[in-house]
Design an enzyme around this catalytic site. Structure first.
Site, mmCIF file in Angstrom:
data_model
loop_
_atom_site.group_PDB
_atom_site.id
_atom_site.type_symbol
_atom_site.label_atom_id
_atom_site.label_comp_id
_atom_site.label_asym_id
_atom_site.label_seq_id
_atom_site.Cartn_x
_atom_site.Cartn_y
_atom_site.Cartn_z
ATOM 1 N N LYS A 155 5.633 8.341 0.697
ATOM 2 C CA LYS A 155 5.854 9.612 1.385
ATOM 3 C C LYS A 155 7.313 9.979 1.134
ATOM 4 C CE LYS A 155 2.469 8.731 5.043
ATOM 5 N NZ LYS A 155 2.278 8.359 6.463
ATOM 6 N N ASP A 192 0.819 -1.218 0.000
ATOM 7 C CA ASP A 192 0.000 0.000 0.000
ATOM 8 C C ASP A 192 0.849 1.263 0.000
ATOM 9 O OD1 ASP A 192 0.898 -0.464 2.603
ATOM 10 O OD2 ASP A 192 -1.050 -0.205 3.557
ATOM 11 N N PHE A 223 -0.978 11.138 8.005
ATOM 12 C CA PHE A 223 -1.473 9.777 8.188
ATOM 13 C C PHE A 223 -2.755 9.603 7.391
ATOM 14 C CE2 PHE A 223 -3.151 5.979 10.088
ATOM 15 C CZ PHE A 223 -2.007 5.217 10.222
ATOM 16 N N VAL A 224 -2.732 8.689 6.446
ATOM 17 C CA VAL A 224 -3.876 8.518 5.541
ATOM 18 C C VAL A 224 -4.535 7.151 5.751
ATOM 19 C CG1 VAL A 224 -3.028 10.100 3.774
ATOM 20 C CG2 VAL A 224 -2.326 7.702 3.690
ATOM 21 N N ASP A 229 -5.236 1.398 6.837
ATOM 22 C CA ASP A 229 -5.990 1.388 8.085
ATOM 23 C C ASP A 229 -5.410 2.305 9.139
ATOM 24 O OD1 ASP A 229 -3.621 -0.362 8.502
ATOM 25 O OD2 ASP A 229 -4.517 -0.611 10.487
ATOM 26 N N ASP A 263 6.604 4.135 3.456
ATOM 27 C CA ASP A 263 6.721 5.190 4.463
ATOM 28 C C ASP A 263 8.181 5.221 4.921
ATOM 29 O OD1 ASP A 263 6.163 7.053 6.433
ATOM 30 O OD2 ASP A 263 5.214 5.644 7.791
ATOM 31 N N ARG A 306 -10.334 0.566 6.296
ATOM 32 C CA ARG A 306 -9.797 -0.034 5.065
ATOM 33 C C ARG A 306 -10.818 0.035 3.927
ATOM 34 N NH1 ARG A 306 -4.989 -2.534 6.476
ATOM 35 N NH2 ARG A 306 -4.961 -3.641 8.450
HETATM 36 P P1 IMP Z 1 7.001 1.419 6.521
HETATM 37 O O1 IMP Z 1 7.213 2.499 7.546
HETATM 38 O O2 IMP Z 1 7.420 1.871 5.138
HETATM 39 O O3 IMP Z 1 7.608 0.133 6.923
HETATM 40 O O4 IMP Z 1 5.426 1.192 6.462
HETATM 41 C C1 IMP Z 1 4.867 0.217 7.297
HETATM 42 C C2 IMP Z 1 3.406 0.047 7.114
HETATM 43 O O5 IMP Z 1 2.808 1.062 7.896
HETATM 44 C C3 IMP Z 1 2.798 0.212 5.732
HETATM 45 O O6 IMP Z 1 2.794 -0.975 4.969
HETATM 46 C C4 IMP Z 1 1.392 0.607 6.108
HETATM 47 O O7 IMP Z 1 0.598 -0.546 6.359
HETATM 48 C C5 IMP Z 1 1.595 1.392 7.387
HETATM 49 N N1 IMP Z 1 1.548 2.860 7.133
HETATM 50 C C6 IMP Z 1 2.555 3.729 6.924
HETATM 51 N N2 IMP Z 1 2.082 4.978 6.747
HETATM 52 C C7 IMP Z 1 0.727 4.868 6.837
HETATM 53 C C8 IMP Z 1 -0.345 5.804 6.728
HETATM 54 O O8 IMP Z 1 -0.194 7.016 6.492
HETATM 55 N N3 IMP Z 1 -1.592 5.297 6.884
HETATM 56 C C9 IMP Z 1 -1.855 3.975 7.136
HETATM 57 N N4 IMP Z 1 -0.874 3.062 7.234
HETATM 58 C C10 IMP Z 1 0.392 3.515 7.091
HETATM 59 MG MG MG Z 2 -1.266 -0.892 8.229
#
Ligand code: IMP
Ligand code: MG
Length: 184
Positions: free
Chosen positions: A132, A101, A153-154, A160, A104, A166
């Protein structure tokens, strides 16, 4: 549900149009590949994106599910990544497309890419709907990106907060007070 959303960042129509364009790009990459294609969606955030994307891909494919869980809450840093459901399906010797999805902090994608490479695939590419850019580390390779978004935060379209929202059809920014109340 709607009343918890501060504003819509991307409408379902905008998302749909972009997903179709991504599918056209992805289809070009795999057209005529001899080894088969395996899609590895990272559950649960990718479910809606996955469903829309694969129906736009006129390719023969297998799907190997992977469910991870990291720290749940407003922010996504800290805590280790836990495997909830391990890969089922063929990866060795096949072309793998990881679908997630959002990119981040990049911890999740980095973890998944490493894990897939360890299984001896023919190739690995990654598609994320959102990135992001202010947060994503520059050394992570993600070949297909839907939208670059601000550092907010989206939720919605699979994303979710505390496992809610979702099914919200657009991608929206949560009201700040919802994030605060949700910390239990
Ligand atoms: P990471 O920080 O790139 O490892 O992202 C980890 C997970 O956090 C992603 O796969 C999403 O499920 C969740 N996540 C990160 N940013 C957001 C957001 O803005 N909204 C909802 N879930 C998020
Ligand atoms: Mg998540």
């Amino acid at each position: 549900m709607e009343r918890d959303i501060d504003r819509i960042l991307l409408s379902r129509e905008q998302i749909h149009e972009r997903v179709r364009a991504m599918a056209r790009d992805i289809a070009k990459v795999y057209e005529g590949s001899d080894a088969g294609l395996t899609i590895v969606p990272v559950l649960s955030g990718s479910i809606i994106f996955l469903a829309d994307l694969i129906r736009e891909l006129p390719l023969k494919m297998k799907i190997a599910l992977l469910q991870l869980s990291s720290y749940r809450g407003a922010t996504t840093e800290g805590a280790e990544i836990r495997t909830v459901l391990d890969l089922v399906g063929d990866v060795a010797g096949r072309h793998v497309l990881i679908v997630d999805d959002i990119l981040d902090s990049g911890r999740t994608i980095r973890h998944v890419q490493k894990r897939i490479w360890a299984k001896g695939p023919a190739s690995v590419r990654t598609a994320v709907l959102l990135r992001k850019p202010d947060r994503a580390p520059p050394d992570i390779r993600v070949e297909h990106i839907g939208f670059d978004i601000e550092d907010a935060f989206v939720v919605g379209y699979g994303l979710d907060y505390d496992d809610h929202y979702r099914n919200y059809p657009h991608i929206g920014v949560l009201k700040p007070e919802v994030l605060l109340v949700g910390q239990d």
